[in-house]
Design a protein around this motif. Sequence first.
Motif, mmCIF file in Angstrom:
data_model
loop_
_atom_site.group_PDB
_atom_site.id
_atom_site.type_symbol
_atom_site.label_atom_id
_atom_site.label_comp_id
_atom_site.label_asym_id
_atom_site.label_seq_id
_atom_site.Cartn_x
_atom_site.Cartn_y
_atom_site.Cartn_z
ATOM 1 N N VAL A 672 -6.654 137.673 -80.272
ATOM 2 C CA VAL A 672 -5.394 137.971 -80.953
ATOM 3 C C VAL A 672 -4.833 136.731 -81.653
ATOM 4 O O VAL A 672 -4.298 136.821 -82.766
ATOM 5 N N ALA A 673 -4.968 135.563 -81.023
ATOM 6 C CA ALA A 673 -4.335 134.348 -81.548
ATOM 7 C C ALA A 673 -4.783 134.011 -82.976
ATOM 8 O O ALA A 673 -3.935 133.740 -83.843
ATOM 9 N N PRO A 674 -6.094 134.003 -83.296
ATOM 10 C CA PRO A 674 -6.486 133.692 -84.676
ATOM 11 C C PRO A 674 -5.945 134.707 -85.681
ATOM 12 O O PRO A 674 -5.585 134.343 -86.804
ATOM 13 N N ARG A 675 -5.864 135.981 -85.277
ATOM 14 C CA ARG A 675 -5.352 137.008 -86.183
ATOM 15 C C ARG A 675 -3.857 136.805 -86.428
ATOM 16 O O ARG A 675 -3.369 136.942 -87.547
ATOM 17 N N LYS A 676 -3.142 136.455 -85.367
ATOM 18 C CA LYS A 676 -1.712 136.194 -85.525
ATOM 19 C C LYS A 676 -1.481 135.017 -86.460
ATOM 20 O O LYS A 676 -0.594 135.061 -87.333
ATOM 21 N N GLU A 677 -2.291 133.971 -86.297
ATOM 22 C CA GLU A 677 -2.173 132.808 -87.175
ATOM 23 C C GLU A 677 -2.455 133.188 -88.630
ATOM 24 O O GLU A 677 -1.758 132.750 -89.546
#
Length: 693
Positions: A672-677
Motif C-alpha cells: 500500500v505504501a508505494p501506491r499511496k506515495e
Amino acid sequence: MPERREPLTTDTRDYEARHLLVLEGLEAVRKRPAMYIGSTDTRGLMHCLWEVIDNAVDEALGGFGEQIDVTLGPDGSIEVVDRARGIPVDREPRTGLSGVEVVFTKLHAGGKFGGGSYNAAGGLHGVGASVVNALSARLDVEVDRASATWGMSFRRGVPGTFAGDGPDAPFTPGGSLEKLRRAKKGASGTRVRYWPDRQIFHPGSELDLEQLTSRARQTSFLVPGLALVITDARSGEPVTEVHRHDGGIAEFCEFLAPDRAITDTVRLQGRDTFTETVPMLDDSGALNPTDVERTLDVDVALRWGTGYDSLTRSFVNIIATPKGGTHVTGFERALTRTVSKVLEGTRLLKSGEEVTKEDALEGLTSVVTVRLDEPQFEGQTKEVLGTPAVSRLVAKVVESELREFLTSSKREEKAQARAVLEKVVNASRARVQARASREAQRRKNALESSSLPPKLADCRSTDTERSELFIVEGDSAMGTAKLARSSEFQALLPIRGKILNVQRASVGDMLKNAECANIIQVVGAGTGRSFDLDAARYGKIIFMADADSDGAHIRCLLATLFFRYLRPLVQAGRVYTAVPPLHRFELSNPRKGQEKYVYTYSDAEYQRKAAELTKKGLRFSEPQRYKGLGEMDADQLAETTMDPRRRALRRITIDDAAAAERTFEILMGDEVAPRKEFIVDGAYALDAERIDA
C-alpha cells in the motif's frame, strides 16, 4: 552441348610447394583476424578487451588481486591494470624468451594448459594476449615483480622501442624485456596499455561502454570481493564506475529477477569428483589416453517470483554459456524431479496430474555456475558446455540441496516451500487448461458447435487480421454496442463490474474468476508461457469502458490481466482502448456541409470548441455530458467509438518491460505504501477544477 565453364583461378596450371604461403607466428592473426576475434568491427574490439580483462580476472579467481582498473583514454588507448602476481619475467627454457615475450608473441602459450598455475581459468586457448598484441598499433606492458618494474613495447606484434608517446611515435624494432625501475616493496601486478590497429579495425568502430559496464557488473557478481573500476576518459572528462558485489551469485540472482519474490534466494552448493579420460603426451611424443581425476564445484542461486517467465544464466569458470550445456541440463532435470517427488508426499497434486520442466521453471530466476579444470566446450565460441560428467554431478548436488529446502521444518522456509509447490501445481493446471482451451476453442465453422461463452456476440469473419473483439463494460452498453457494431468483423464480450485484480491473485484464483476465464477463452491463445500468438482469434482487442473513474479502473484491471497473462498480444501492438467522447454539441444552425453534432473528448477541448463555435456565431443547445456508454444511442456510439473510419483508439504498448512491471506492482500490487506515495505525488499535479464531483 553444355557450356564450358571458365576457370576462376590463375591461367597457369603450375601448383608446387613454392606456391604455398607459410604464415609465421602472429602473421596469421593479422592476415585472418576474424578467425581469432570474430570480426573487425565493434565486436572484435570488444573481444580484444575481454581477452586482456579475462587474464586479470583469472588471477583474481586464483585468489590474487582484488581490483582491476580499465581506462578508455582520450588518445584511443585502452589500459587494463591488475594487482595480481604479474606475468613471469624469467626465461622460458624452451624458447629462451622472457615470460612476458612468450605470452605476447607466441600463440597457444600460457599458464592455463594444466601446468598448475590456474585451477579454473576462463582463458583456455593461450591466444588472447598475443592476438591483442598482433592487432595493436602499439602495446606497452609493465610488470611489477621481484621488487622491480619490468617493461616491453610492441608494434603490431613486433618487439621494439618507441621514441615518444602514442602509436605514431618513431619505432625501432628489436629489444627484449628490460628492468625499468625499482618497484615498491611487495608490489606486484601487470599493466597493459594498447592502441587498436586502425589498419585492421573498421573506421568508426568504437568500444561499447554499455557492453563493458554490463560485463564488468556480471564479473563482479561471479567473483565476490573483486572490484572492477571502469573509467571512460574518451571525451576528456573522466567518468568512473566501480562494480563490486560481495554477495556473489545470490546478489546476482536478486539483480536479475524481474518480479516480486515469493521465496528468499536459495543457495545450492556442493563439490564432487569425476574421472575423465584425456589424451596426453608421453616422453616419446605419442598421445596416450590417460585417466585424470577432476574436481567439480557447483554453486547455484535461485528464487521463485510471482511472474511466469523464467530466467537462467549459466557460467563455467565465469565464462557465460548462453546456450546452456551439461550443467544446465543437470540442473533442470534435478529441479523437475525433486519438485515432483516432494509433491508426491503432499495433497496438493491430484491423481493424474503431473509436473513438467516448464511448470517447475515458471517464475524462477536462477544462476548456475560450475568450476572445473579444462572444461570441454562445444565449438570455439564456448557457448555450450560439453563435459558429460557435469550433468550427473550437478543433478546430484541440486537434488540433495533443493530437497532439504522444500522439506524444511523451519517456519519461514516451510512457508516459502509451500508457496513454491502451490505455484508449480497452479502452473501445471494452467498449462493443461490452456492446451485444452487452444484445442477446443479454435474458431468454429458453420458445421461445428462452439463452446465459447454464451454472452459472446461473435463476428462472422474468420480473417484474424480484420476481426476485432470489444470487451465492453456492462450489459447496458452491450445492448447499444450490438446495434452499433458491424457484425461482419466486430465481436463483443460484456464483462460485469470490475474483474479480478490479477496482480494480487494467484494463477488458480485468476482461472476460477468467470470474467477472466471468459476473456482468455474467447481470445483462444492460452495464457502465460503457453500463450500462442498465432492462435489468437482476433487481430485487435479493444477495451470499451465508460469515460469516468470506474471506467478507468476497469481499463487498468484489464491491462493488468493482459500484461501478466496475455503479454505477447500487448507486445505485438494488438491491444487498444476505445476513446468515447465526453461531450456533444448539437448545432442549431449548421452551415452547409457542416455536421449537426460536434463531439469533444476532454474538458480542455470542450472549452476550446465552445469558444470557437461562439466566435463563429454558431448557436448550439446545452452540450450533453456523457456519463457512460449506455447514454449514447447506437448511431452515436458507432460514429464516435466503433466505426473504424471515424473512431479514435489508443494502443497499449510496452517500451520497457521492467519499468512496466514496476508500475503495475506499484498501482495494482499488495504494497500500500508505494501506491499511496504515487497518489500523493500525483495529487500535487492535479488541477482541482478538472474534478467532476
